[in-house]
Design an enzyme around this catalytic site. Sequence first.
Site, PDB file in Angstrom:
ATOM      1  N   ARG A   1       0.885  -1.181   0.000  1.00 30.33           N
ATOM      2  CA  ARG A   1       0.000   0.000   0.000  1.00 30.33           C
ATOM      3  C   ARG A   1       0.913   1.218   0.000  1.00 30.33           C
ATOM      4  O   ARG A   1       1.712   1.403   0.923  1.00 30.33           O
ATOM      5  CB  ARG A   1      -0.899  -0.021   1.229  1.00 30.33           C
ATOM      6  CG  ARG A   1      -1.631   1.288   1.439  1.00 30.33           C
ATOM      7  CD  ARG A   1      -2.750   1.203   2.448  1.00 30.33           C
ATOM      8  NE  ARG A   1      -3.892   0.496   1.894  1.00 30.33           N
ATOM      9  CZ  ARG A   1      -5.119   0.556   2.406  1.00 30.33           C
ATOM     10  NH1 ARG A   1      -5.356   1.263   3.473  1.00 30.33           N
ATOM     11  NH2 ARG A   1      -6.113  -0.109   1.841  1.00 30.33           N
TER      12      ARG A   1
ATOM     13  N   HIS B   1      -7.383   0.829  -6.422  1.00 28.51           N
ATOM     14  CA  HIS B   1      -7.570  -0.080  -5.278  1.00 28.51           C
ATOM     15  C   HIS B   1      -8.230  -1.371  -5.800  1.00 28.51           C
ATOM     16  O   HIS B   1      -9.381  -1.669  -5.490  1.00 28.51           O
ATOM     17  CB  HIS B   1      -8.463   0.596  -4.231  1.00 28.51           C
ATOM     18  CG  HIS B   1      -8.424  -0.031  -2.880  1.00 28.51           C
ATOM     19  ND1 HIS B   1      -7.576  -1.075  -2.557  1.00 28.51           N
ATOM     20  CD2 HIS B   1      -9.138   0.226  -1.745  1.00 28.51           C
ATOM     21  CE1 HIS B   1      -7.769  -1.409  -1.289  1.00 28.51           C
ATOM     22  NE2 HIS B   1      -8.720  -0.652  -0.781  1.00 28.51           N
TER      23      HIS B   1
ATOM     24  N   GLN C   1     -10.016  -4.196  -3.676  1.00 26.72           N
ATOM     25  CA  GLN C   1     -11.332  -3.788  -3.167  1.00 26.72           C
ATOM     26  C   GLN C   1     -12.414  -4.062  -4.220  1.00 26.72           C
ATOM     27  O   GLN C   1     -13.521  -4.491  -3.904  1.00 26.72           O
ATOM     28  CB  GLN C   1     -11.310  -2.297  -2.804  1.00 26.72           C
ATOM     29  CG  GLN C   1     -12.622  -1.795  -2.240  1.00 26.72           C
ATOM     30  CD  GLN C   1     -12.946  -2.355  -0.867  1.00 26.72           C
ATOM     31  OE1 GLN C   1     -12.140  -2.247   0.043  1.00 26.72           O
ATOM     32  NE2 GLN C   1     -14.116  -2.959  -0.713  1.00 26.72           N
TER      33      GLN C   1
ATOM     34  N   ASP D   1     -17.275   6.784  -1.809  1.00 28.97           N
ATOM     35  CA  ASP D   1     -16.020   6.643  -1.054  1.00 28.97           C
ATOM     36  C   ASP D   1     -15.789   7.970  -0.337  1.00 28.97           C
ATOM     37  O   ASP D   1     -16.443   8.980  -0.644  1.00 28.97           O
ATOM     38  CB  ASP D   1     -14.869   6.319  -2.027  1.00 28.97           C
ATOM     39  CG  ASP D   1     -13.541   6.061  -1.319  1.00 28.97           C
ATOM     40  OD1 ASP D   1     -13.558   5.722  -0.111  1.00 28.97           O
ATOM     41  OD2 ASP D   1     -12.485   6.207  -1.965  1.00 28.97           O
TER      42      ASP D   1
ATOM     43  N   CYS E   1     -16.412   0.947   0.530  1.00 26.67           N
ATOM     44  CA  CYS E   1     -15.179   0.208   0.820  1.00 26.67           C
ATOM     45  C   CYS E   1     -14.749   0.365   2.272  1.00 26.67           C
ATOM     46  O   CYS E   1     -14.006  -0.455   2.780  1.00 26.67           O
ATOM     47  CB  CYS E   1     -14.071   0.652  -0.129  1.00 26.67           C
ATOM     48  SG  CYS E   1     -13.594   2.383   0.051  1.00 26.67           S
TER      49      CYS E   1
ATOM     50  N   ARG F   1     -13.236  -8.991   1.751  1.00 24.95           N
ATOM     51  CA  ARG F   1     -11.826  -8.696   1.470  1.00 24.95           C
ATOM     52  C   ARG F   1     -10.981  -9.949   1.717  1.00 24.95           C
ATOM     53  O   ARG F   1     -10.093 -10.283   0.936  1.00 24.95           O
ATOM     54  CB  ARG F   1     -11.332  -7.541   2.372  1.00 24.95           C
ATOM     55  CG  ARG F   1     -11.911  -6.180   2.035  1.00 24.95           C
ATOM     56  CD  ARG F   1     -11.427  -5.674   0.684  1.00 24.95           C
ATOM     57  NE  ARG F   1      -9.987  -5.552   0.624  1.00 24.95           N
ATOM     58  CZ  ARG F   1      -9.304  -4.492   1.069  1.00 24.95           C
ATOM     59  NH1 ARG F   1      -9.944  -3.451   1.544  1.00 24.95           N
ATOM     60  NH2 ARG F   1      -7.988  -4.441   0.983  1.00 24.95           N
TER      61      ARG F   1
HETATM   62  N1  NVA Z   1      -9.959   6.574  -1.411  1.00 21.62           N
HETATM   63  C1  NVA Z   1      -9.617   6.087  -0.103  1.00 21.62           C
HETATM   64  C2  NVA Z   1      -9.861   4.614   0.001  1.00 21.62           C
HETATM   65  C3  NVA Z   1      -9.635   4.036   1.364  1.00 21.62           C
HETATM   66  C4  NVA Z   1      -9.815   2.573   1.422  1.00 21.62           C
HETATM   67  C5  NVA Z   1      -8.170   6.432   0.191  1.00 21.62           C
HETATM   68  O1  NVA Z   1      -7.329   6.294  -0.704  1.00 21.62           O
HETATM   69  O2  NVA Z   1      -7.870   6.855   1.307  1.00 21.62           O
HETATM   70  N1   CP Z   2     -11.187  -0.464   2.315  1.00 19.41           N
HETATM   71  C1   CP Z   2      -9.930  -0.486   2.774  1.00 19.41           C
HETATM   72  O1   CP Z   2      -8.985  -0.686   2.022  1.00 19.41           O
HETATM   73  O2   CP Z   2      -9.816  -0.338   4.109  1.00 19.41           O
HETATM   74  P1   CP Z   2      -8.466  -0.088   4.926  1.00 19.41           P
HETATM   75  O3   CP Z   2      -7.952   1.258   4.532  1.00 19.41           O
HETATM   76  O4   CP Z   2      -8.883  -0.152   6.362  1.00 19.41           O
HETATM   77  O5   CP Z   2      -7.487  -1.167   4.576  1.00 19.41           O
END
Ligand code: NVA
Ligand code: CP
Length: 308
Positions: free
Chosen positions: A102, A129, A132, A223, A263, A291
């Site tokens: 990540r 992502h 997801q 989101d 998500c 997930r």
């Molecule tokens: N768009 C959000 C998704 C979190 C799972 C982010 O990147 O923070």
């Molecule tokens: N949806 C998602 O990726 O959650 P986290 O940021 O908690 O991993």
Amino acid sequence: MRHFLTLKDFSKDEILEMITLAQKIKTQTKSKKIVPYMERQTLGMIFEKSSTRTRVSFETGIYQLGGIGLFLSSNDIQLGRGEPMKDTARVISRMVDMVMIRTFEHTKLEEFAQYSKVPVINGLTDSYHPVQLMTDYLTMIEFGKDKNPVIAYIGDGNNMAHSWLMLCAKLGLELRIATPKGYECDKLIVKEALAFAKESHAKISFSNDPKIAVKDCDVVTTDTWVSMGQEEEKEVRMKAFEGYMVDEPLMSLAKDDAIFLHCLPAYREYEVSEETFEKHAEVIFTEAENRLHAQKGIMVWLEGKQNG
Ligand code: NVA
Ligand code: CP
């Protein structure tokens, strides 16, 4: 060897193969039949951003497959002190069997993959992502929303919107994206997605009107308006996204049996009202649980590709 960086790298058949594997492993897990598909294998999990679901689902998932996960926060490894991504990739991939990352810029993930000796999975970047979206599609199947669904994505043209674009473009689904002006999806990603959509006959449309997007649709999703790394823009974004909350008046325009996906984490009274969130909690938390199952499908599929 294959990596899992974005859905654009996979055919419809490959995406469905991973989903089918996920369904099979979910059934096995639910009936307590643990099959060690990845016995004694190690998954390195590099996090440059926070996570609840991604961390817990990957770590639990690899354990349930017979392997072990290593949680590697960039605060604790030398990457956070400036060791180059390509060196980190060359070191870690000589020691583990698979890596999940990540990170921020998508190019950092691509660089890691370029130097990695083992399959790399995108656990979220600023641009995509994809794990997801595999999860969200698995959830749509479970709730009977995979037969010619109309999907409405309301909110930020961010990594989630881009991933919805790629999923729908690959699978030939109808997707309507409504974003505020100035927060549209990345033009290059849209162009790529529309090229795939042409092949798959996916119907993809864009507007600045959530009501148009949601009308008679089967799946509504959104989101956060402030993604990780955008915290300083919070105030400006809150103003720009006014009128984009998914709430009961908006949901009433969708089909009566429409589902709502998120998500998570969800910010109530911003992108979704408390009422709408709680009304759809069963679907949302099944999505969160999925997930675990979807990613096991992805890991086992990648592992299978390594062995020919
Ligand atoms: N768009 C959000 C998704 C979190 C799972 C982010 O990147 O923070
Ligand atoms: N949806 C998602 O990726 O959650 P986290 O940021 O908690 O991993």
